[in-house]
Design a protein around this motif. Structure first.
Motif, PDB file in Angstrom:
ATOM      1  N   LYS A 147      -4.782   3.527   8.705  1.00  0.00           N
ATOM      2  CA  LYS A 147      -6.341   4.471   8.222  1.00  0.00           C
ATOM      3  C   LYS A 147      -7.229   3.293   7.276  1.00  0.00           C
ATOM      4  CE  LYS A 147      -5.812   8.813   6.803  1.00  0.00           C
ATOM      5  NZ  LYS A 147      -5.458   9.743   5.762  1.00  0.00           N
ATOM      6  N   MET A 148      -8.525   3.400   7.857  1.00  0.00           N
ATOM      7  CA  MET A 148      -9.209   2.461   7.330  1.00  0.00           C
ATOM      8  C   MET A 148     -10.494   3.262   6.535  1.00  0.00           C
ATOM      9  SD  MET A 148     -10.046  -0.607  10.032  1.00  0.00           S
ATOM     10  CE  MET A 148     -11.089  -1.337   8.572  1.00  0.00           C
ATOM     11  N   GLU A 202      -4.276  -4.218  -1.305  1.00  0.00           N
ATOM     12  CA  GLU A 202      -5.270  -3.388  -0.781  1.00  0.00           C
ATOM     13  C   GLU A 202      -5.178  -3.279   1.084  1.00  0.00           C
ATOM     14  OE1 GLU A 202      -9.354  -3.846  -1.844  1.00  0.00           O
ATOM     15  OE2 GLU A 202      -8.675  -3.706  -4.026  1.00  0.00           O
ATOM     16  N   ILE A 203      -4.625  -4.406   1.340  1.00  0.00           N
ATOM     17  CA  ILE A 203      -4.389  -4.547   2.890  1.00  0.00           C
ATOM     18  C   ILE A 203      -3.238  -5.427   2.863  1.00  0.00           C
ATOM     19  CG2 ILE A 203      -5.385  -5.529   4.926  1.00  0.00           C
ATOM     20  CD1 ILE A 203      -8.125  -5.298   4.030  1.00  0.00           C
ATOM     21  N   ASP A 204      -2.096  -4.723   3.909  1.00  0.00           N
ATOM     22  CA  ASP A 204      -1.055  -5.459   4.236  1.00  0.00           C
ATOM     23  C   ASP A 204      -0.487  -5.201   5.670  1.00  0.00           C
ATOM     24  OD1 ASP A 204       0.031  -2.867   4.010  1.00  0.00           O
ATOM     25  OD2 ASP A 204       0.991  -3.136   2.319  1.00  0.00           O
ATOM     26  N   SER A 230      -0.919  -1.447   6.712  1.00  0.00           N
ATOM     27  CA  SER A 230      -2.243  -0.768   6.695  1.00  0.00           C
ATOM     28  C   SER A 230      -3.055  -1.231   7.649  1.00  0.00           C
ATOM     29  CB  SER A 230      -2.662  -0.589   5.398  1.00  0.00           C
ATOM     30  OG  SER A 230      -2.961  -1.815   4.851  1.00  0.00           O
ATOM     31  N   HIS A 231      -3.198  -2.565   7.929  1.00  0.00           N
ATOM     32  CA  HIS A 231      -4.114  -3.309   8.764  1.00  0.00           C
ATOM     33  C   HIS A 231      -3.854  -3.051  10.108  1.00  0.00           C
ATOM     34  CE1 HIS A 231      -6.591  -6.521  10.275  1.00  0.00           C
ATOM     35  NE2 HIS A 231      -7.290  -6.588   8.975  1.00  0.00           N
ATOM     36  N   PRO A 232      -4.884  -2.671  10.705  1.00  0.00           N
ATOM     37  CA  PRO A 232      -4.988  -2.284  12.247  1.00  0.00           C
ATOM     38  C   PRO A 232      -4.340  -3.768  13.114  1.00  0.00           C
ATOM     39  CG  PRO A 232      -7.117  -2.289  11.473  1.00  0.00           C
ATOM     40  CD  PRO A 232      -6.404  -2.503  10.345  1.00  0.00           C
ATOM     41  N   THR A 253       0.864  -1.004   0.060  1.00  0.00           N
ATOM     42  CA  THR A 253      -0.004   0.040   0.112  1.00  0.00           C
ATOM     43  C   THR A 253       0.821   1.415  -0.072  1.00  0.00           C
ATOM     44  OG1 THR A 253      -0.103  -0.039   2.325  1.00  0.00           O
ATOM     45  CG2 THR A 253      -1.860  -0.918   1.021  1.00  0.00           C
ATOM     46  N   ASP A 254       2.115   1.160   0.685  1.00  0.00           N
ATOM     47  CA  ASP A 254       2.907   2.380   0.437  1.00  0.00           C
ATOM     48  C   ASP A 254       3.787   2.428  -0.913  1.00  0.00           C
ATOM     49  OD1 ASP A 254       4.717   0.326   0.806  1.00  0.00           O
ATOM     50  OD2 ASP A 254       6.015   1.499   2.496  1.00  0.00           O
TER      51      ASP A 254
END
Length: 73
Positions: free
Chosen positions: A53-54, A38-40, A43-45, A17-18
């Protein structure tokens, strides 16, 4: 080993994502394709202690946070 039984195992590029990338081997796509995540872990909480960020789609995140606000890891 039987021929034409196993899927093609080839090298692909994975884009986080970056924007950073790395090469790996996979049966996904075709040789040389780029898989955009999209999620890694960036980025995943669950992996970043809630600092990611979601995108709130229709208030889902707000409802989830309200429902589970007392739950601590």
């Amino acid at each position: 080993m039987k021929e034409k039984l196993h899927p093609d195992y080839h090298e692909i590029t994975v884009q986080r994502t970056d924007g950073s990338t790395y090469k790996t081997r996979s049966t996904w796509g075709k040789a040389g394709d780029t898989m955009k995540l999209e999620i890694d872990p960036l980025s995943h909480p669950v992996w970043n202690k809630g600092s990611g960020k979601m995108i709130d789609s229709g208030g889902r995140v707000a409802r989830f946070e309200k429902k589970y606000k007392s739950f601590k890891i």
